[in-house]
Design a protein around this motif. Structure first.
Motif, PDB file in Angstrom:
ATOM      1  N   PHE A   1       0.823  -1.212   0.000  1.00 50.51           N
ATOM      2  CA  PHE A   1       0.000   0.000   0.000  1.00 50.51           C
ATOM      3  C   PHE A   1       0.857   1.263   0.000  1.00 50.51           C
ATOM      4  N   ILE A   2       0.304   2.315  -0.561  1.00 48.63           N
ATOM      5  CA  ILE A   2       0.984   3.604  -0.634  1.00 48.63           C
ATOM      6  C   ILE A   2       0.647   4.419   0.608  1.00 48.63           C
ATOM      7  N   PRO A   3       1.633   4.983   1.299  1.00 47.30           N
ATOM      8  CA  PRO A   3       1.353   5.818   2.477  1.00 47.30           C
ATOM      9  C   PRO A   3       0.458   7.001   2.113  1.00 47.30           C
ATOM     10  N   GLU A   4      -0.392   7.393   3.062  1.00 46.77           N
ATOM     11  CA  GLU A   4      -1.322   8.497   2.817  1.00 46.77           C
ATOM     12  C   GLU A   4      -0.711   9.849   3.116  1.00 46.77           C
ATOM     13  N   PHE A   5       0.130   9.915   4.132  1.00 45.72           N
ATOM     14  CA  PHE A   5       0.597  11.215   4.602  1.00 45.72           C
ATOM     15  C   PHE A   5       2.032  11.110   5.109  1.00 45.72           C
ATOM     16  N   PHE A   6       2.576  12.276   5.380  1.00 43.22           N
ATOM     17  CA  PHE A   6       3.920  12.361   5.961  1.00 43.22           C
ATOM     18  C   PHE A   6       3.837  13.247   7.191  1.00 43.22           C
ATOM     19  N   ARG A   7       4.440  12.798   8.278  1.00 41.05           N
ATOM     20  CA  ARG A   7       4.392  13.566   9.528  1.00 41.05           C
ATOM     21  C   ARG A   7       5.761  13.630  10.180  1.00 41.05           C
ATOM     22  N   LYS A   8       5.999  14.721  10.880  1.00 41.41           N
ATOM     23  CA  LYS A   8       7.179  14.843  11.737  1.00 41.41           C
ATOM     24  C   LYS A   8       6.736  15.460  13.049  1.00 41.41           C
ATOM     25  N   THR A   9       7.338  14.974  14.125  1.00 41.28           N
ATOM     26  CA  THR A   9       6.938  15.426  15.455  1.00 41.28           C
ATOM     27  C   THR A   9       8.150  15.943  16.211  1.00 41.28           C
TER      28      THR A   9
ATOM     29  N   THR B   1      13.209  20.029  20.507  1.00 43.30           N
ATOM     30  CA  THR B   1      13.918  18.769  20.317  1.00 43.30           C
ATOM     31  C   THR B   1      13.072  17.865  19.431  1.00 43.30           C
ATOM     32  N   ALA B   2      13.706  17.134  18.548  1.00 39.25           N
ATOM     33  CA  ALA B   2      12.972  16.236  17.662  1.00 39.25           C
ATOM     34  C   ALA B   2      12.459  15.032  18.446  1.00 39.25           C
ATOM     35  N   GLY B   3      11.332  14.479  17.982  1.00 32.23           N
ATOM     36  CA  GLY B   3      10.773  13.300  18.633  1.00 32.23           C
ATOM     37  C   GLY B   3       9.520  13.618  19.416  1.00 32.23           C
ATOM     38  N   GLU B   4       8.791  12.581  19.799  1.00 30.34           N
ATOM     39  CA  GLU B   4       7.513  12.758  20.482  1.00 30.34           C
ATOM     40  C   GLU B   4       7.670  13.213  21.925  1.00 30.34           C
ATOM     41  N   LYS B   5       8.805  12.894  22.524  1.00 28.03           N
ATOM     42  CA  LYS B   5       9.033  13.273  23.909  1.00 28.03           C
ATOM     43  C   LYS B   5      10.415  13.887  24.044  1.00 28.03           C
TER      44      LYS B   5
END
Length: 411
Positions: free
Chosen positions: A174-182, A248-252
């Protein structure tokens, strides 16, 4: 082709609240990182009618159905037989699985019940077996009428690595729907983060921001269609620049680790002295492997007597200003610096409630002090919420204050 994914989480214990559904949280995060988002999630009891109803809904809404749980060897594990009945798929006894399950049990010196083994080794014809290195229940990948049905076991130590295996297969098809960065903005309010982010995104209308506030700061997520991935990377970099040292990069943002990294580089030692948090700051720091490289320990002083004897807070300060005061916090810091010979320190004293507050000193009043090489920063803070909330927010604010204090001195 777009992936439309439905999860069916099976287990009465999930509905009763006896077991937290950590599997769904894990799967959701992994899917999001890969550019997919589940369409639907259903949680049902260990009942064949409920499972069949959920499968019917999933079949109409999705092209991938993933069941979680109910693949064990006991009589209440009915997922496999219910799914096979719903799909009308012929099954057979997989002799290789019989051998693998038998070997798994023998290695662990677990009693062997051949009927139970055969129950788990019964699989659909033309299906793909998903290996389970941590248990006896195999995962199943079955395709019919351009629909994919995947069955995975419920124990997280089995589910998580197996889900990562199937995710690779999903990405191949499957083809990814979106691109995200947190990223994470330390010690900043949601309103400020939103204001600065919106300014950046004025020239990126195809990008959508999301904000999630917590005691440590704000998690910022930028999302867009996969075709705009490069633009999002630029916007993310510009946002990071706007927030400077707070970003800072990342979710936490593991603030304790960031503090430790700086202290190790400078060869400085840290000690903490806690009143209202009772060792919670120390616990946060010592959660880190290798914390002993920079952290000496903590003094927990709830009584005035201990503040005086252990840290040298004067009787005059305690009588005149009180245990919860900016002067007491300052003397607590000086005490750990002189008595325990450390370059850096954190001190907190406050009223966590639910009792003990007054009109002058309400519940939620907390004084936080940080020390870096003789330089002391003191702040007065007012936190709302339960005793637990106040203590958690104090820990977060104290670590943030220490981090920024170190940054000011270090840079």
């Amino acid at each position: 082709m777009k992936a439309k994914i439905t999860f069916i989480c099976i287990g009465t214990e999930l509905l009763a609240g006896r077991t937290l559904n950590s599997n769904l949280a894990f799967a959701g995060k992994k899917l999001e990182q890969a550019g997919f988002l589940p369409t639907l999630e259903l949680t049902v009891s260990d009942n064949p009618t409920d499972i069949s109803d959920a499968l019917d809904i999933a079949e109409k809404r999705s092209n991938i159905t993933i069941t979680i749980g109910g693949l064990g060897p006991t009589s209440d594990d009915i997922t496999a037989e219910t799914v096979y009945s719903f799909l009308h798929c012929p099954v057979h006894l997989n002799k290789t699985l019989v051998s693998q399950i038998t070997s798994f049990l023998q290695t662990r010196k677990i009693n062997i019940n051949l009927d139970n083994i055969k129950k788990q080794a019964l699989v659909p014809e033309n299906s793909t077996i998903i290996s389970n290195a941590n248990g006896t229940a195999p995962g199943i990948w079955y395709e019919k009428n351009k629909k994919i049905t995947i069955m995975l076991p419920g124990p997280p130590q089995e589910f998580c690595p197996m889900f990562e295996d199937i995710l690779k297969k999903i990405e191949d098809i499957f083809i990814p729907e979106f691109f995200r960065k947190t990223g994470f903005v330390i010690g900043t309010s949601e309103a400020v983060v939103a204001q600065k982010t919106v300014e950046v995104l004025k020239k990126y209308p195809m990008i959508t921001p999301e904000y999630c506030a917590c005691p440590e700061g704000v998690r910022l997520t930028l999302s867009t269609n996969i075709k705009y991935a490069d633009k999002l990377k630029n916007a993310f970099a510009e946002s990071a620049k706007r927030f400077g040292l707070s970003f800072t990069a990342g979710e936490k943002a593991n603030i304790a680790k960031k503090i430790g990294d700086i202290l190790v580089k400078k060869n400085w030692k840290l000690a903490t002295v806690e009143s209202c948090t009772g060792g919670m700051i120390a616990a946060k720091i010592t959660d880190l492997p290798g914390a002993s490289d920079f952290y000496c320990g903590s003094v927990i002083t709830y009584s005035n007597e201990w503040k005086n004897k252990m840290l040298g807070v004067t009787s005059e300060t305690l009588e005149k200003d009180g245990a919860v005061s900016i002067k007491t916090a300052k003397e607590m810091l000086k005490g750990i610096m002189t008595k325990y010979a450390v370059e850096c320190g954190i001190a907190v004293t406050g009223i966590a409630g639910p009792t003990g507050g007054t009109a002058e000193k309400p519940v939620g009043l907390v004084y936080i002090g940080t020390l870096v090489k003789g330089d002391i920063h003191l702040t007065e803070n007012f936190f709302k919420g339960t005793r637990k909330n106040i203590r958690e927010r104090t820990v977060a604010r104290a670590l943030n204050q220490m981090y920024f204090h170190l940054k000011q001195v270090y840079y």
